[in-house]
Design a protein around this motif. Structure first.
Motif, PDB file in Angstrom:
ATOM      1  N   ILE A   1       0.846  -1.186   0.000  1.00 54.34           N
ATOM      2  CA  ILE A   1       0.000   0.000   0.000  1.00 54.34           C
ATOM      3  C   ILE A   1       0.885   1.241   0.000  1.00 54.34           C
ATOM      4  CG2 ILE A   1      -1.823   1.253   1.190  1.00 54.34           C
ATOM      5  CD1 ILE A   1      -2.729  -1.370   2.407  1.00 54.34           C
ATOM      6  N   ASP A   2       0.845   1.985  -1.102  1.00 53.28           N
ATOM      7  CA  ASP A   2       1.668   3.176  -1.290  1.00 53.28           C
ATOM      8  C   ASP A   2       0.997   4.364  -0.606  1.00 53.28           C
ATOM      9  OD1 ASP A   2       3.164   4.757  -4.240  1.00 53.28           O
ATOM     10  OD2 ASP A   2       3.206   5.297  -2.131  1.00 53.28           O
ATOM     11  N   LEU A   3       1.655   4.933   0.409  1.00 53.05           N
ATOM     12  CA  LEU A   3       1.088   6.047   1.164  1.00 53.05           C
ATOM     13  C   LEU A   3       1.691   7.396   0.774  1.00 53.05           C
ATOM     14  CD1 LEU A   3       1.080   4.425   4.731  1.00 53.05           C
ATOM     15  CD2 LEU A   3      -0.792   4.501   3.070  1.00 53.05           C
TER      16      LEU A   3
ATOM     17  N   PHE B   1      -6.787  -0.143   8.528  1.00 53.91           N
ATOM     18  CA  PHE B   1      -5.656  -1.009   8.226  1.00 53.91           C
ATOM     19  C   PHE B   1      -5.615  -2.228   9.144  1.00 53.91           C
ATOM     20  CE2 PHE B   1      -3.898   3.133   6.654  1.00 53.91           C
ATOM     21  CZ  PHE B   1      -3.911   2.785   5.312  1.00 53.91           C
TER      22      PHE B   1
ATOM     23  N   HIS C   1       2.866  -1.314   4.248  1.00 52.23           N
ATOM     24  CA  HIS C   1       2.840   0.099   3.871  1.00 52.23           C
ATOM     25  C   HIS C   1       4.216   0.529   3.373  1.00 52.23           C
ATOM     26  CE1 HIS C   1      -0.537   0.815   7.034  1.00 52.23           C
ATOM     27  NE2 HIS C   1      -1.053   0.633   5.832  1.00 52.23           N
ATOM     28  N   HIS C   2       4.225   1.555   2.549  1.00 55.79           N
ATOM     29  CA  HIS C   2       5.524   2.145   2.204  1.00 55.79           C
ATOM     30  C   HIS C   2       5.340   3.607   1.791  1.00 55.79           C
ATOM     31  CE1 HIS C   2       5.179   2.220  -2.273  1.00 55.79           C
ATOM     32  NE2 HIS C   2       4.456   1.116  -2.134  1.00 55.79           N
TER      33      HIS C   2
ATOM     34  N   ALA D   1       5.438   6.474   3.429  1.00 52.41           N
ATOM     35  CA  ALA D   1       4.623   7.396   4.223  1.00 52.41           C
ATOM     36  C   ALA D   1       5.412   8.646   4.585  1.00 52.41           C
ATOM     37  CB  ALA D   1       4.146   6.708   5.504  1.00 52.41           C
TER      38      ALA D   1
ATOM     39  N   LEU E   1       0.986   6.323  12.532  1.00 52.68           N
ATOM     40  CA  LEU E   1       0.893   4.874  12.450  1.00 52.68           C
ATOM     41  C   LEU E   1       1.605   4.217  13.630  1.00 52.68           C
ATOM     42  CD1 LEU E   1       1.571   4.408   8.629  1.00 52.68           C
ATOM     43  CD2 LEU E   1      -0.609   4.047   9.795  1.00 52.68           C
TER      44      LEU E   1
ATOM     45  N   VAL F   1       0.809  -4.072  10.428  1.00 50.54           N
ATOM     46  CA  VAL F   1       1.110  -3.720   9.038  1.00 50.54           C
ATOM     47  C   VAL F   1       2.463  -3.004   9.027  1.00 50.54           C
ATOM     48  CG1 VAL F   1       0.300  -2.566   6.950  1.00 50.54           C
ATOM     49  CG2 VAL F   1      -1.359  -3.385   8.633  1.00 50.54           C
TER      50      VAL F   1
ATOM     51  N   LEU G   1       5.794  -0.926   8.011  1.00 48.52           N
ATOM     52  CA  LEU G   1       5.996   0.252   7.168  1.00 48.52           C
ATOM     53  C   LEU G   1       7.407   0.235   6.616  1.00 48.52           C
ATOM     54  CD1 LEU G   1       5.164   3.024   6.042  1.00 48.52           C
ATOM     55  CD2 LEU G   1       5.924   4.030   8.220  1.00 48.52           C
TER      56      LEU G   1
END
Length: 217
Positions: free
Chosen positions: A30-32, A46, A63-64, A66, A74, A83, A85
């Motif tokens: 999931i691209d933040l 999430f 995630h990545h 952010a 988060l 999740v 990061l």
């Protein structure tokens, strides 16, 4: 993701991720990077997605990219416990490829005696390949009970899977019972699960790594 994440936009994210999970990937990235603003309440989506992904199909959310402020939120909400990061997409792909998610095998259950015997054989082989001979007997009993329940009380098609986590062997069976009506695509329903303790960390996976990246606009 792009723009604001709040209670109005969180359902869009949820549906997008659940749709991605129907392809049964081993990881969803999931691209933040495009998130400009966040309502902390919406971040709990999430957690529910991580639970859904872990239950079916046994995938990991990552995630990545952010922004620092979002990364802090988060962390404060302890979402990173469920999740992880990563700094960027490359790091996220490396994390997924590193086998940090559950090792898993799944199959369609045949009806009758053949289905029961096949399920036991799959679980037995899975345990042997991962050096879990001590758990094999209990795991076979558990998957037998779950498959019988699915065949007797559920509705076809029936899918079974067994996954190896850091501390647990996780056998489960999913059917498409009448109670599944109205459940969003990718959501776990009509599923029976059981956990067996594992005395050592997760080992090398059986399946070739597959990662899915989702975008929500």
């Amino acid at each position: 993701m792009r723009g604001r994440l709040d209670p109005l936009t969180a359902p869009v994210l949820r549906q997008t991720v659940l749709k991605a999970l129907t392809a049964e990937p081993e990881a969803v990235l999931i691209d933040l990077a495009g998130v400009t603003d966040v309502d902390p309440v919406a971040l709990t989506v999430f957690l529910s997605l991580a639970r859904a992904a872990a239950a079916w199909p046994g995938a990991q959310l990552i995630h990545h990219s952010a922004a620092p402020a979002l990364a802090r939120e988060l962390e404060e909400l302890a979402i990173g416990r469920h999740v992880p990061l990563a700094a960027d997409r490359v790091a996220a792909e490396a994390l997924a490829a590193g086998g940090s998610g559950p090792v898993q095998v799944c199959w369609d259950v045949l009806g009758g005696v053949d289905g029961l015997a096949g399920a036991r054989d799959v679980v037995r082989t899975f345990c042997l390949r991962h050096g879990l001979q001590a758990l094999s007997g209990n795991a076979e009993l558990v998957i037998t009970e779950l498959v019988v329940n699915g065949l007797v009380h559920g509705a076809a098609p029936i899918t079974a899977w067994v996954s190896l986590r850091r501390r647990y062997l996780h056998p489960a069976v999913r059917d498409r019972s009448a109670g599944d009506d109205g459940v969003p695509a990718g959501e776990t329903s009509g599923a029976a699960v059981a956990l067996l303790g594992v005395a050592r960390p997760a080992v090398v996976g059986l399946l070739t790594h597959r990662a899915t990246s989702v975008a929500c606009r």
